[in-house]
Design a protein around this motif. Structure first.
Motif: not given
Length: 583
Positions: A212, A215, A221, A271, A273, A280
């Motif tokens: 996360p 990301l 993200n 993907w 978070d 994630s």
């Protein structure tokens, strides 16, 4: 070879090395931001204009079978831990290389998470952890300060390779705490690097890809079908794995192309978070389900839709390339040995290291064991050639001078002093948790200066101010919750820890402390200079008389002050030598 030239200007150009060993340095644009600005000088005007041409070891990765003693043990521990103490060096010297490497490569239990070490964070009691609490904008600044302080605390207590490798991965897979600006994300990311520090490089890359914190940092993200965000895909190829090979065309390298970046970005779509549980998750309707086509650099391979498993296929494809193993081997070499990789080193060290990585499915321990146990590593030309980073300089000084920090039972005092060390490294231009950009600290990639970037008109005085303060009579005092806490070197205790005959002999005393604190032997003139510092204008026997007089009456203030002031002057002089900045 005069290793003191590493702190002096280099003027001779280096003969052109083989193209295969020269991966392109990251540019500020590719690195995700501009170099650090402001008034701080980041490159000395006396720094290299060309790579040094000084001779490098000709030995390769063959196992070291030469002498094993204090010199070799100290060299190994300096490069793998943060400032080994005399007791640690002696213990290693009394063992053997295999046993010492076994200890260094042992994975300790995961440390307890950081706690609130500052009364400014009123969302949680002092001494209680905040790592599972919700985001709170009012207190994130203090949580990140406690995280950095705690991290320095781990370095101070570490006797294995884990902390040095955690810092290595932090410099390699960069996120910036201040960019993320949430303590929970930063802690989780740092804990992941530590838990995998001596693990599998391929798996760590997979974990980083969907972490996360990463990301958020590189916009993964926001990466979705129809609107791919290429930031992470580009850095994955350029900085984290295969690196830039020779330029093959506009934006294209022999190791990857612009089309590969675009295809990789599509693989990584979907993907996101979650700030709720700092995790994630994959969203199928945001994922590009087309078949991704890669260039001839990857054998024209394709990756078909595999949903939430597709990123693993991408990482596996990248790690199948020998270029990835070579890129990672060079980074490890520059971290642990030296920044110049000449043609012989490329052939006799880097290529065998890369082969080891691939043979062991990118497990890092066999590779480190080979490198750190090699004839090349223990060659005298590999000793004393690295300029310490600010973190290594500050933490190493604290460890080698055996500074006494407040106990864990006094959380605010302990974290407050650890926090001060973070600040000391920061003013020397290395902010823990915040490399200047995604390429990491330039000292590990910016040619031709590399480590020389740590030394400039701003940082050198600050280094000296730190060491001078630590060996001064008053030391450093910090008021925490209206209580004064002091940090300084107990020079008398350091001297008394030596064998009695050594402590009572001026020249043996000097030899013992320089052997501990400096990576290379001093000249006769330098030793004479230190003798004059300890005994200004006095014969050598005067030290024996004064020292024995102190031991006979340690509560006598005059005798105590007499030997203590001389020892403080000696330590200040040793720590002020150019050699002290080397490892």
């Amino acid at each position: 070879m005069n290793r003191r030239t590493f702190l002096s200007k280099q003027t001779a150009p280096l003969a052109a090395p083989a193209a295969a060993m020269l991966e392109a340095a990251p540019t500020p644009a590719a690195a995700g931001g501009d170099p650090p600005g402001g008034d701080d000088e980041t490159v000395s005007r006396f720094a290299n204009r060309h790579l040094p041409t000084t001779a490098r070891p000709t030995a390769g990765l063959a196992a070291y079978t030469g002498p094993w003693g204090y010199t070799q043990a100290a060299h190994l521990l300096r490069r793998t831990t943060f400032g080994p103490t005399r007791a640690e060096i002696l213990a290693a010297a009394g063992s053997n290389l295999t046993q010492v490497l076994n200890g260094l490569l042992t994975i300790p239990a995961a440390p307890a998470p950081p706690v609130n070490g500052f009364t400014n964070d009123t969302s949680v009691a002092v001494g209680q952890t905040w790592v599972n609490l919700p985001y709170n904008n009012d207190f994130e600044y203090w949580r990140m300060r406690s995280l950095r302080a705690w991290w320095v605390g781990q370095m101070l207590q570490s006797t294995t390779l884990v902390e040095k490798m955690t810092l290595f991965w932090h410099n390699h897979f960069v996120i910036e705490f201040d960019d993320i600006y949430e303590g929970r994300y930063s802690y989780r990311y740092q804990a992941m690097l530590r838990s995998s520090a001596l693990g599998n490089m391929r798996q760590l890359t997979k974990d980083v890809t969907i972490d996360p914190g990463m990301l958020r940092y590189l916009g993964g993200n926001q990466n979705r079908a129809g609107a791919p965000n290429e930031n992470y895909a580009r850095e994955l190829l350029e900085l984290f794995t295969v690196g830039k090979g020779p330029l093959a065309g506009p934006g294209n390298y022999t190791t990857y192309t612009e089309a590969d970046v675009q295809a990789a970005a599509k693989v990584l779509t979907g993907w996101r978070d979650s700030a709720t549980d700092i995790n994630s998750y994959y969203t199928a309707n945001r994922h590009d389900t087309t078949t991704k086509q890669f260039s001839a650099a990857f054998g024209n391979k394709t990756i078909a839709n595999q949903g939430d498993q597709e990123y693993k296929a991408l990482v596996d494809m990248i790690f199948d390339k020998t270029d990835t193993a070579l890129f990672l081997a060079r980074k490890l070499y520059r971290w642990f040995v030296y920044y110049v990789i000449d043609a012989n080193t490329e052939q006799s060290v880097i290529q065998p290291l890369a082969a080891l990585l691939k043979q062991n499915n990118y497990e890092v321990v066999p590779t480190l064991r080979a490198l750190l146990g090699s004839q090349h590593f223990f060659d005298t030309m590999s000793m004393g050639c690295v300029i310490k980073s600010p973190i290594e300089f500050v933490v190493g000084t604290a460890r080698q001078l055996q500074l006494q920090f407040p106990p864990a039972s006094n959380v605010t005092a302990q974290y407050g002093m650890w926090d001060w060390l973070v600040d000391r490294a920061s003013v020397q231009q290395q902010q823990l948790g915040d490399p200047p950009n995604v390429a990491g600290w330039p000292a590990y990639w910016q040619t031709p200066q590399y480590y020389e970037m740590w030394i400039n008109a701003v940082t050198l005085p600050r280094r000296s101010q730190f060491t001078d303060l630590m060996v001064s009579q008053n030391g450093y005092t910090r008021y925490i919750n209206n209580t004064a806490y002091n940090l300084k070197t107990d020079v008398l205790a350091l001297a008394q820890a030596l064998p009695a005959a050594t402590a009572a002999d001026a020249n043996l005393l000097i030899a013992e402390f320089t052997k501990l604190l400096l990576p290379i032997p001093l000249t006769a003139n330098q030793l004479s200079y230190l003798n004059d510092i300890l005994l200004p204008g006095l014969p050598d026997f005067e030290w024996t008389v004064e020292w024995n007089g102190y031991l006979a009456a340690p509560t006598n203030a005059t005798r105590r002050m007499g030997v203590e002031s001389k020892l403080r002057a000696l330590f200040k002089a040793i720590l002020g030598l150019a050699e002290y900045h080397l490892s």
